[in-house]
Design a protein around this motif. Structure first.
Motif, PDB file in Angstrom:
ATOM      1  N   ALA A 132      43.526  47.111  32.599  1.00  0.00           N
ATOM      2  CA  ALA A 132      44.191  47.895  33.644  1.00  0.00           C
ATOM      3  C   ALA A 132      44.248  47.174  34.978  1.00  0.00           C
ATOM      4  CB  ALA A 132      43.474  49.233  33.820  1.00  0.00           C
ATOM      5  N   VAL A 133      43.364  46.209  35.207  1.00  0.00           N
ATOM      6  CA  VAL A 133      43.295  45.541  36.499  1.00  0.00           C
ATOM      7  C   VAL A 133      43.154  44.033  36.288  1.00  0.00           C
ATOM      8  CG1 VAL A 133      40.797  45.900  36.611  1.00  0.00           C
ATOM      9  CG2 VAL A 133      42.067  45.465  38.716  1.00  0.00           C
ATOM     10  N   GLY A 134      43.865  43.251  37.087  1.00  0.00           N
ATOM     11  CA  GLY A 134      43.804  41.798  36.984  1.00  0.00           C
ATOM     12  C   GLY A 134      42.552  41.231  37.610  1.00  0.00           C
ATOM     13  N   PRO A 135      42.199  39.974  37.289  1.00  0.00           N
ATOM     14  CA  PRO A 135      40.977  39.355  37.816  1.00  0.00           C
ATOM     15  C   PRO A 135      40.922  39.300  39.336  1.00  0.00           C
ATOM     16  CG  PRO A 135      41.836  38.077  35.979  1.00  0.00           C
ATOM     17  CD  PRO A 135      42.867  39.102  36.305  1.00  0.00           C
ATOM     18  N   ALA A 136      42.027  38.973  40.006  1.00  0.00           N
ATOM     19  CA  ALA A 136      42.009  38.833  41.463  1.00  0.00           C
ATOM     20  C   ALA A 136      41.684  40.158  42.139  1.00  0.00           C
ATOM     21  CB  ALA A 136      43.353  38.302  41.961  1.00  0.00           C
ATOM     22  N   ARG A 137      42.264  41.224  41.643  1.00  0.00           N
ATOM     23  CA  ARG A 137      42.020  42.542  42.239  1.00  0.00           C
ATOM     24  C   ARG A 137      40.594  43.022  41.940  1.00  0.00           C
ATOM     25  NH1 ARG A 137      45.198  48.055  40.484  1.00  0.00           N
ATOM     26  NH2 ARG A 137      43.936  49.532  41.717  1.00  0.00           N
TER      27      ARG A 137
END
Length: 498
Positions: A132-137
């Motif tokens: 649901a969420v990318g690594p950077a975020r």
């Protein structure tokens, strides 16, 4: 394996002819030429990381290593299929181990995807949903883990299933942020997947009634396996291992009497493979069609068995999603990889072409045109799968052939194409294709894709001159090696005549 005269003529595509005639090099010599190639690759990988010498030298060494392995592999194919004596299956497996050895301890080659695995694992280890969420975020753009991830994937959620998500999380917890340990653990997982592939290829060859040595040479010893399943650390190894092992066990259970225990076990393995990467699902369709044909081949049989296969997949998906604690976010993330416009995907070429023409006229239509191309690709994929499964149900297409052709359609008509995706189709086709013209074409395809991507992963857009120089030097080294092999072969033939 007995070869017809036509097959023997077509196999000349595996050899390279020169002034002195066709080069036929001993298998043992080719084994060591290939080993020399992987050693050069290892040297190039470490010199690139440690910044030892000019970048062009590291690239040239890597390209030379790639070329030597491809050369050794192609020439070895002639010995495997038509040589006297032919290398045994055991000899080929030992050669695979030898060629893999140096690649087990090198930094990632050809791709940086393993750093995405490390970042996604860290996201999951912190209790967040990597689908649901990318690594950077999730980790912060300045995180050391995120900095190693390719730019296009830093804000992209994981497209992988919960089984692989659990593997990523476990490795993140064990490695406690150490990228070297993390890479080694991921490589160990992929090697275990490769072991399953080797076993399954031999088992499928026995089911189909083809040569184990031929299937091992084209399906497992080929350079794409070395580059992308071992050196590149791609999770396709796990998907392929589970999918092919499950297919081999399930098809082996469909004899004169259906063995339900092994059949169910094989189907569950295939479902688990789809919990790594969803394209493995096509193997359920192939096994289901084989069972429907075994039960009579009527449309009703096909529908009932299809419902059963879907039911098994749903049960396995629910159990894996709940037991891993990763939930069902992976279902929403199935199209994540398609967000990046792959230049290798034929379905994107239409968009790039129309977009380029539109740009000349001041119109921005690239995204729309690429979307249309992808939609057409999806439709053609569904239609193609239906045609192939119908042919299999009617007995016109074999089960393993059906698997290889369908996976080939999924790759060619899909929104993203990567060199390692080719293995999805190559490995099953290596088991079932008749020796001859098709083998020559498939070998050529593997050889081209093996040299298509530079061995040292990175952005070479601003290094065109160095890239060309590196390839030129590498090609010159491979050409010199071929001349040496040809001279050695001519000397051995002269001695034999004496």
């Amino acid at each position: 394996m007995t070869l017809s005269a036509a097959d023997r003529r077509s196999l000349t595509g595996f050899a390279v002819s020169g002034v002195g005639g066709t080069v036929v090099v001993s298998s043992d010599r080719l084994r060591w030429v290939g080993f020399g190639g992987v050693l050069l690759l290892a040297v190039a990988a470490w010199s690139g990381v440690l910044a030892v010498g000019p970048a062009v030298v590291s690239l040239a060494v890597g390209v030379a290593g790639v070329g030597l392995v491809v050369l050794a592999w192609v020439l070895l194919g002639r010995a495997v299929l038509a040589g006297r004596p032919r290398p045994s299956a055991r000899w080929l497996k030992r050669t695979l181990v030898l060629w893999c050895g140096p690649l087990l301890v090198v930094p990632p080659l050809f791709s940086r995807d393993v750093f995405s695995y490390l970042a996604q694992g860290e996201v999951a280890a912190r209790g967040l949903d990597p689908n649901a969420v990318g690594p950077a975020r999730a980790l912060g753009a300045v995180s050391g883990v995120v900095e190693r991830v390719g730019v296009q994937w830093r804000d992209t959620p994981s497209p992988y299933g919960p089984l692989f998500g659990a593997v990523e999380r476990a490795i993140a917890r064990v490695s406690v942020g150490d990228p070297v340990v993390g890479i080694l653990l991921h490589r160990l997982v992929e090697v275990l997947g490769l072991v399953l592939v080797v076993w399954a290829v031999q088992r499928l060859a026995a089911v189909v009634g083809t040569s184990r040595r031929a299937a091992l040479w084209l399906g497992v010893l080929n350079p794409l396996v070395l580059w992308h399943l071992v050196a590149g650390v791609h999770n396709d190894s796990v998907m392929l291992g589970l999918m092919l092992a499950g297919t081999a066990i399930a098809l082996g259970a469909l004899g004169e009497r259906v063995e339900w225990g092994p059949l169910v076990f094989g189907v569950v393995l295939i479902a688990l493979a789809a919990e790594v990467k969803v394209p493995a699902l096509v193997a359920l369709a192939v096994v289901g069609t084989a069972l429907a044909r075994r039960r009579g081949g009527a449309v009703g049989d096909f529908v009932r068995v299809g419902i059963g296969m879907v039911g098994v997949f749903v049960v396995v998906s629910v159990l894996v999603s709940l037991l891993t604690g990763l939930g069902f976010g992976w279902v929403r993330a199935l199209g994540t990889s398609g967000r990046v416009d792959s230049w290798m995907a034929p379905t994107n070429w239409f968009g790039f072409l129309i977009g380029g023409i539109g740009a000349l006229m001041g119109a921005d239509v690239t995204r729309t045109a690429i979307g249309v191309g992808k939609a057409v690709g999806y439709v053609l994929t569904v239609v193609g799968i239906g045609v192939v499964l119908r042919g299999q149900l009617r007995g016109r297409i074999g089960e393993v052939t059906s698997l290889g052709v369908i996976l080939g359609l999924v790759v060619v008509l899909g929104p993203v194409v990567q060199p390692w995706y080719l293995l999805w189709a190559v490995i099953p086709l290596a088991v079932c294709l008749p020796v001859g013209r098709a083998w020559v074409w498939l070998t050529g395809l593997v050889a081209v894709f093996a040299v298509l991507v530079p061995p040292l992963a990175g952005d070479f857009s601003g290094m065109v001159g160095q890239l060309l120089a590196g390839y030129a030097i590498g090609i010159a080294v491979v050409g010199a090696a071929f001349l040496v092999l040809r001279k050695a072969d001519a000397g051995e033939r002269s001695m034999a005549r004496v």
